[in-house]
Design a protein around this motif. Structure first.
Motif, PDB file in Angstrom:
ATOM      1  N   UNK A 191      34.657 -36.443  -5.453  1.00  0.00           N
ATOM      2  CA  UNK A 191      34.548 -35.585  -4.281  1.00  0.00           C
ATOM      3  C   UNK A 191      33.537 -36.216  -3.315  1.00  0.00           C
ATOM      4  N   UNK A 192      33.890 -36.227  -2.027  1.00  0.00           N
ATOM      5  CA  UNK A 192      33.016 -36.827  -1.039  1.00  0.00           C
ATOM      6  C   UNK A 192      32.762 -35.861   0.110  1.00  0.00           C
ATOM      7  N   UNK A 193      31.573 -35.986   0.701  1.00  0.00           N
ATOM      8  CA  UNK A 193      31.220 -35.177   1.857  1.00  0.00           C
ATOM      9  C   UNK A 193      31.902 -35.765   3.092  1.00  0.00           C
ATOM     10  N   UNK A 194      32.623 -34.917   3.800  1.00  0.00           N
ATOM     11  CA  UNK A 194      33.345 -35.353   4.992  1.00  0.00           C
ATOM     12  C   UNK A 194      32.540 -35.039   6.253  1.00  0.00           C
ATOM     13  N   UNK A 195      32.005 -33.816   6.313  1.00  0.00           N
ATOM     14  CA  UNK A 195      31.274 -33.397   7.498  1.00  0.00           C
ATOM     15  C   UNK A 195      30.347 -32.254   7.135  1.00  0.00           C
ATOM     16  N   UNK A 196      29.256 -32.144   7.870  1.00  0.00           N
ATOM     17  CA  UNK A 196      28.332 -31.035   7.650  1.00  0.00           C
ATOM     18  C   UNK A 196      27.790 -30.541   8.983  1.00  0.00           C
ATOM     19  N   UNK A 197      27.326 -29.291   8.971  1.00  0.00           N
ATOM     20  CA  UNK A 197      26.808 -28.680  10.187  1.00  0.00           C
ATOM     21  C   UNK A 197      25.617 -27.817   9.820  1.00  0.00           C
ATOM     22  N   UNK A 198      24.600 -27.826  10.672  1.00  0.00           N
ATOM     23  CA  UNK A 198      23.390 -27.053  10.403  1.00  0.00           C
ATOM     24  C   UNK A 198      23.656 -25.565  10.553  1.00  0.00           C
ATOM     25  N   UNK A 199      22.687 -24.762  10.131  1.00  0.00           N
ATOM     26  CA  UNK A 199      22.882 -23.313  10.137  1.00  0.00           C
ATOM     27  C   UNK A 199      23.120 -22.779  11.548  1.00  0.00           C
ATOM     28  N   UNK A 200      22.477 -23.368  12.527  1.00  0.00           N
ATOM     29  CA  UNK A 200      22.659 -22.916  13.901  1.00  0.00           C
ATOM     30  C   UNK A 200      23.797 -23.595  14.625  1.00  0.00           C
ATOM     31  N   UNK A 201      24.333 -24.636  14.005  1.00  0.00           N
ATOM     32  CA  UNK A 201      25.450 -25.355  14.607  1.00  0.00           C
ATOM     33  C   UNK A 201      25.052 -26.488  15.533  1.00  0.00           C
ATOM     34  N   UNK A 202      23.757 -26.698  15.695  1.00  0.00           N
ATOM     35  CA  UNK A 202      23.322 -27.696  16.659  1.00  0.00           C
ATOM     36  C   UNK A 202      23.307 -29.121  16.148  1.00  0.00           C
ATOM     37  N   UNK A 203      23.450 -29.287  14.847  1.00  0.00           N
ATOM     38  CA  UNK A 203      23.405 -30.627  14.260  1.00  0.00           C
ATOM     39  C   UNK A 203      24.603 -30.828  13.352  1.00  0.00           C
ATOM     40  N   UNK A 204      25.287 -31.958  13.538  1.00  0.00           N
ATOM     41  CA  UNK A 204      26.448 -32.263  12.714  1.00  0.00           C
ATOM     42  C   UNK A 204      26.349 -33.700  12.199  1.00  0.00           C
ATOM     43  N   UNK A 244      28.906 -36.765  10.000  1.00  0.00           N
ATOM     44  CA  UNK A 244      30.252 -37.105   9.566  1.00  0.00           C
ATOM     45  C   UNK A 244      30.243 -38.360   8.706  1.00  0.00           C
ATOM     46  N   UNK A 245      31.168 -38.411   7.767  1.00  0.00           N
ATOM     47  CA  UNK A 245      31.407 -39.649   7.040  1.00  0.00           C
ATOM     48  C   UNK A 245      31.968 -40.680   8.016  1.00  0.00           C
ATOM     49  N   UNK A 246      31.645 -41.938   7.795  1.00  0.00           N
ATOM     50  CA  UNK A 246      32.108 -42.982   8.694  1.00  0.00           C
ATOM     51  C   UNK A 246      33.632 -42.995   8.817  1.00  0.00           C
ATOM     52  N   UNK A 247      34.301 -42.651   7.745  1.00  0.00           N
ATOM     53  CA  UNK A 247      35.764 -42.729   7.724  1.00  0.00           C
ATOM     54  C   UNK A 247      36.440 -41.696   8.630  1.00  0.00           C
ATOM     55  N   UNK A 248      35.703 -40.673   9.053  1.00  0.00           N
ATOM     56  CA  UNK A 248      36.323 -39.623   9.869  1.00  0.00           C
ATOM     57  C   UNK A 248      35.682 -39.489  11.248  1.00  0.00           C
ATOM     58  N   UNK A 249      34.646 -40.261  11.516  1.00  0.00           N
ATOM     59  CA  UNK A 249      33.977 -40.163  12.819  1.00  0.00           C
ATOM     60  C   UNK A 249      34.952 -40.431  13.953  1.00  0.00           C
ATOM     61  N   UNK A 258      45.389 -41.769   4.168  1.00  0.00           N
ATOM     62  CA  UNK A 258      44.194 -41.791   3.313  1.00  0.00           C
ATOM     63  C   UNK A 258      43.331 -40.538   3.456  1.00  0.00           C
ATOM     64  N   UNK A 259      43.682 -39.662   4.403  1.00  0.00           N
ATOM     65  CA  UNK A 259      42.997 -38.371   4.506  1.00  0.00           C
ATOM     66  C   UNK A 259      43.573 -37.352   3.520  1.00  0.00           C
ATOM     67  N   UNK A 260      44.636 -37.700   2.846  1.00  0.00           N
ATOM     68  CA  UNK A 260      45.253 -36.793   1.889  1.00  0.00           C
ATOM     69  C   UNK A 260      44.282 -36.474   0.765  1.00  0.00           C
ATOM     70  N   UNK A 261      44.052 -35.179   0.546  1.00  0.00           N
ATOM     71  CA  UNK A 261      43.089 -34.735  -0.454  1.00  0.00           C
ATOM     72  C   UNK A 261      43.081 -33.204  -0.480  1.00  0.00           C
TER      73      UNK A 261
END
Length: 121
Positions: A45-58, A60-65, A89-92
Motif C-alpha cells: 500500500x502506498x500513499x498517493x496524496x494527503x491534505x492537512x486538517x484545514x485543507x491548506x497543505x497538500x 502528492x506521490x511523484x507518480x500522480x503529481x 498503472x493507476x489500477x488499484x
C-alpha cells in the motif's frame, strides 16, 4: 459508530477521469489530516496524496503529481480525490485514512473499506 465510506471507483479507459469521495460519519469532534492510499495486486500500500486538517497543505506521490488533486469539505466531513489522465498503472484499490476524535472511542485511526479503480489500456 464512526465510519469512513469511499465511493466513486470504477472502470475507465486510459486518459479518462474519476472522482473518489470519502465521507466520515458518526458523532465527530474533529478530523485530522486525511490521506488517500492505494494498493495494487502484489504490491505494498502506498500513499498517493494527503491534505492537512484545514485543507491548506497538500502533498502528492511523484507518480500522480499534476494528474491527481486532493481536496476536502470539512462541513461535510468529506475528502475527495480528483483523478485525470488516468493510466493503467493507476489500477488499484484506493483507501482513505485519517485520525478522528469522536464521542466514545476517543481519537483513533480509521480506514475506509476501499474502492476499486481499474484503468484499461
Amino acid at each position: 459508530q464512526v465510519q469512513l465510506v469511499e465511493s466513486g471507483g470504477g472502470l475507465v479507459q486510459a486518459g479518462g477521469s474519476l472522482r473518489l469521495s470519502c465521507a466520515a460519519s458518526g458523532t465527530i469532534f474533529s478530523i485530522s489530516g486525511m490521506g488517500w492510499y492505494r494498493q495494487a495486486p502484489g504490491k505494498q500500500r502506498e500513499l498517493v496524496a494527503s491534505i492537512s486538517s484545514g485543507g491548506g497543505s497538500t502533498n502528492y506521490a511523484d507518480s500522480v503529481k499534476g494528474r491527481f488533486t486532493i481536496s476536502r469539505d470539512n462541513a461535510k466531513n468529506t475528502v475527495y480525490l480528483q483523478m485525470i489522465s488516468l493510466k493503467p498503472e493507476d489500477t488499484a484499490v484506493y483507501y482513505c485514512n485519517t485520525l478522528i476524535r469522536a464521542v466514545g472511542p476517543g481519537t483513533r485511526d480509521y480506514w475506509g473499506q476501499g474502492t476499486q479503480v481499474t484503468v484499461s489500456s
